[in-house]
Write an enzyme that holds these catalytic residues in place. Structure first.
Site, PDB file in Angstrom:
ATOM      1  N   TYR A  83       0.840  -1.106   0.111  1.00 18.68           N
ATOM      2  CA  TYR A  83       0.028  -0.081   0.064  1.00 18.68           C
ATOM      3  C   TYR A  83       0.783   1.161   0.018  1.00 18.68           C
ATOM      4  O   TYR A  83       1.659   1.477   0.937  1.00 18.68           O
ATOM      5  CB  TYR A  83      -0.893   0.020   1.244  1.00 18.68           C
ATOM      6  CG  TYR A  83      -1.978   0.967   1.351  1.00 18.68           C
ATOM      7  CD1 TYR A  83      -2.657   1.500   0.260  1.00 18.68           C
ATOM      8  CD2 TYR A  83      -2.474   1.816   2.448  1.00 18.68           C
ATOM      9  CE1 TYR A  83      -3.478   2.372  -0.001  1.00 18.68           C
ATOM     10  CE2 TYR A  83      -3.246   2.515   2.599  1.00 18.68           C
ATOM     11  CZ  TYR A  83      -4.097   3.038   1.365  1.00 18.68           C
ATOM     12  OH  TYR A  83      -4.861   3.881   1.279  1.00 18.68           O
ATOM     13  N   LYS A  84       0.863   1.924  -0.917  1.00 17.37           N
ATOM     14  CA  LYS A  84       1.604   2.849  -1.145  1.00 17.37           C
ATOM     15  C   LYS A  84       1.607   4.250  -0.218  1.00 17.37           C
ATOM     16  O   LYS A  84       2.542   4.906   0.016  1.00 17.37           O
ATOM     17  CB  LYS A  84       1.656   3.939  -2.647  1.00 17.37           C
ATOM     18  CG  LYS A  84       0.393   4.611  -2.826  1.00 17.37           C
ATOM     19  CD  LYS A  84       0.608   5.236  -4.171  1.00 17.37           C
ATOM     20  CE  LYS A  84      -0.819   6.217  -4.127  1.00 17.37           C
ATOM     21  NZ  LYS A  84      -0.807   7.240  -5.256  1.00 17.37           N
TER      22      LYS A  84
END
Length: 608
Positions: free
Chosen positions: A26-27
């Protein structure tokens, strides 16, 4: 211990927890960062009309508000304050002229809030003039300096944002070389993931965004953001509202696949629109060093004391007087119903959704274009059609692995803008959890006295007079507000915390002014003439306890007579009765009974 570290390699390191519940990369996992780049030119210190604060003072109040909110809500985030257009220079090695770093990119704290307090008001303007001054402007050097602040951070940053506060639409006065340098450096920042926003303030003649800053700011990240605002901020409330909307990054609780059937899928993010505000949990500190204490858990064998690894532990269930041993993977497989996601089951008209179907706070879903290309287009088409036909989508919802499914209703909501062209309501679907059959019960209604038509009509008039437009954000929790005011006073070395206004208390004077004689008329209709709502009901007689006390007096006189022990027992028993009976006439009667009983029993004892 090498085998243990194989299973838990990051246990001793600081691990940034993601706010999403589903696994995967998840950035946005990590810390948010925000840099305030403030113009310190002389135009920023000019006061407004009718004694209004200057643009610089408004900016500092807004920055202070963000600092305090970050300390309360997300103290792990990084914040910096940089001034450009100053006479003095303060940056690493002073390589950038007319750029003053007031705060490095670091976590907010009480000392930083005190530093900003020095820049507020008339004294703050004098302090800024003495400390920094006003000089030439080079926005390109300022952006370059901010880029170095980001590059010096070794932590993982989830979101990088830079806000420019200025009242000059042409900061370089037509200098083409400086304009090109600023545009080039802004483009470099955008390529590294930094989002540049403009918080332009009012100026005489109006602020022309297209003159220079339209090439500096970043385009909107998605359809939910409006990007560059045309109208400048004239009041502190408008500026704080705009900054709050920008600096708070929307984090999804999870990212799921929305299946429409026959291999047609789109990606959506699940968001929590409202959450209960609570006091932060207590942090355990070491009594000698005052450092936070971390908890570690180890499992040991009951017989030989050896450390148990996760694969050494089994799950068991007793069934039919036999212990059935299972592996962890087998237990997970039993609990698994299906993969996490939303599955469309059908559509229903909105009138089939009842008010009592609302059993828990709702969620909100919005398309995630980066996960599956074309999700936004398909999501928008579904949203518009459901809204036009007044339908809601019935879906099966599994938020994460090993979670039982729930049926939910997706209620469409279209986008709405306020007068300042700021998004007031985002487009998307509200996820309403539907109850199961055993969640709805038939409760026998309490049968009480029925009000007359005249009483009902009078109460309708009272309700009509006391109506007001309810907003949930207009009422703050007084306990939480007092808690944070106390912490603020302790951290900022204040003599006493600022007083708070309890907005939950009713405004009695205003209510009395609105009602007039209606309240008394309603009382006359409902209550008897001699009714006093503030009067206390009479205490019930405790006849059993009183008779016990009288028996003690009689026994004491029979056993001890007129001796000291007998008189003491009688007095104690009488005091016990007197505490039970509160009525004055009953006390006089008890006094008479006690006196008569003492004389009678003393006469009997003396005669025998």
């Amino acid at each position: 211990m090498a085998e243990w570290r194989k299973y838990y390699p990051n246990e001793d390191d600081e691990v940034e927890e993601d706010e999403e519940d589903s696994g995967g990369d998840y950035k946005l996992s990590g810390r948010d960062s925000l840099v305030f780049l403030v113009d310190a030119s002389k135009e920023m210190f000019i006061k407004g009309e009718d004694g209004e604060p200057s643009n610089f003072d408004m900016t500092m109040q807004c920055v202070r508000s963000v600092y305090t909110s970050k300390i309360i809500s997300s103290d792990k985030d990084l914040v910096a304050l940089v001034f450009y257009g100053t006479e003095q220079s303060k940056n690493p090695r002073n390589s950038f002229k007319h750029v003053y770093i007031y705060h490095d990119l670091d976590s907010p704290g009480s000392q930083r809030v005190l530093d900003i307090d020095k820049l507020l008001g008339e004294k703050g303007a004098q302090f800024a003039e003495k400390t920094m001054g006003s000089g030439e402007t080079s926005l390109g050097d300022a952006l370059w300096c901010c880029s170095n602040l980001y590059s010096d951070i070794k932590l993982r940053l989830s979101h990088k944002r830079l806000m420019i506060f200025t009242c000059r639409d042409d900061p370089h006065g037509g200098d083409g070389a400086k304009d090109r340098q600023a545009r080039t450096k802004a483009a470099d920042l955008k390529e590294t993931g930094v989002v540049i926003d403009l918080m332009h303030l009012t100026k005489p003649g109006g602020f022309d965004v297209s003159l220079f800053f339209c090439d500096i700011v970043s385009p909107p990240e998605d359809e939910s953001e409006l990007g560059l605002q045309i109208e400048p901020c004239r009041k502190l409330e408008d500026l704080q509202k705009r900054v709050r909307a920008k600096e708070l990054k929307k984090r999804s609780q999870s990212r799921l696949t929305f299946s429409l059937g026959e291999g047609v899928n789109l990606a959506v993010g699940v968001y929590v629109l409202a959450r209960t505000a609570t006091k932060p949990s207590a942090v355990k500190l070491h009594r000698d060093t005052n450092e936070p204490v971390r908890t570690k858990t180890r499992y040991f064998h009951a017989h030989n004391g050896g450390i148990l690894l996760p694969n050494d532990m089994k799950r068991a269930q007793v069934y039919g007087k036999k212990q059935i041993v299972m592996e962890k993977d087998e237990v997970d497989e039993i609990k698994k119903f299906d993969d996490p996601g939303l599955v469309l089951m059908g559509f229903k008209p909105m009138d089939r959704l009842k008010l009592h179907h609302h059993i828990r706070p709702v969620l909100f879903i919005y398309p995630e274009e980066e996960q599956i290309s074309g999700s936004s287009c398909m999501f928008t088409a579904l949203l518009l059609k459901c809204s036009e036909k007044n339908l809601f989508a019935l879906c099966r919802y599994i938020p994460r692995c090993n979670t039982p499914p729930r049926f939910v209703a997706l209620v469409p909501q279209r986008e709405e803008l306020d007068q300042g062209q700021t998004q007031a309501t985002p487009p998307g679907f509200h996820v309403i959890f539907l109850p199961f059959a055993d969640d709805i019960r038939t409760v026998d209604a309490h049968v009480g006295p029925t009000a007359s038509d005249e009483q009902v009509d009078k109460m309708k008039e009272i309700v009509h007079k006391l109506r007001f437009k309810y907003k949930s954000d207009a009422f703050e929790n007084p306990v939480l507000q007092q808690h944070y005011r106390n912490l603020e006073a302790l951290a900022l070395n204040m003599l006493e915390p600022e007083p708070i206004e309890d907005l939950t208390m009713p405004k009695v004077q205003m209510m009395d002014a609105r009602l007039g004689p209606l309240a008394q008329e309603f009382k006359d209709l409902v209550y008897p003439p001699d009714y006093n709502p503030e009067g206390k009901p009479a205490a019930k007689r405790k006849t059993g306890e009183i008779s016990n006390g009288l028996t003690l007096i009689h026994v004491g006189l029979r056993l001890f007579g007129g001796t000291r022990e007998g008189i003491l027992l009688c007095c104690c028993s009488f005091k016990y009765i007197k505490n039970i009976v509160q009525n004055m006439w009953q006390n006089l009667f008890l006094n008479y009974c006690l006196f008569h009983m003492v004389l009678k029993n003393l006469h009997i004892l003396n005669s025998t």
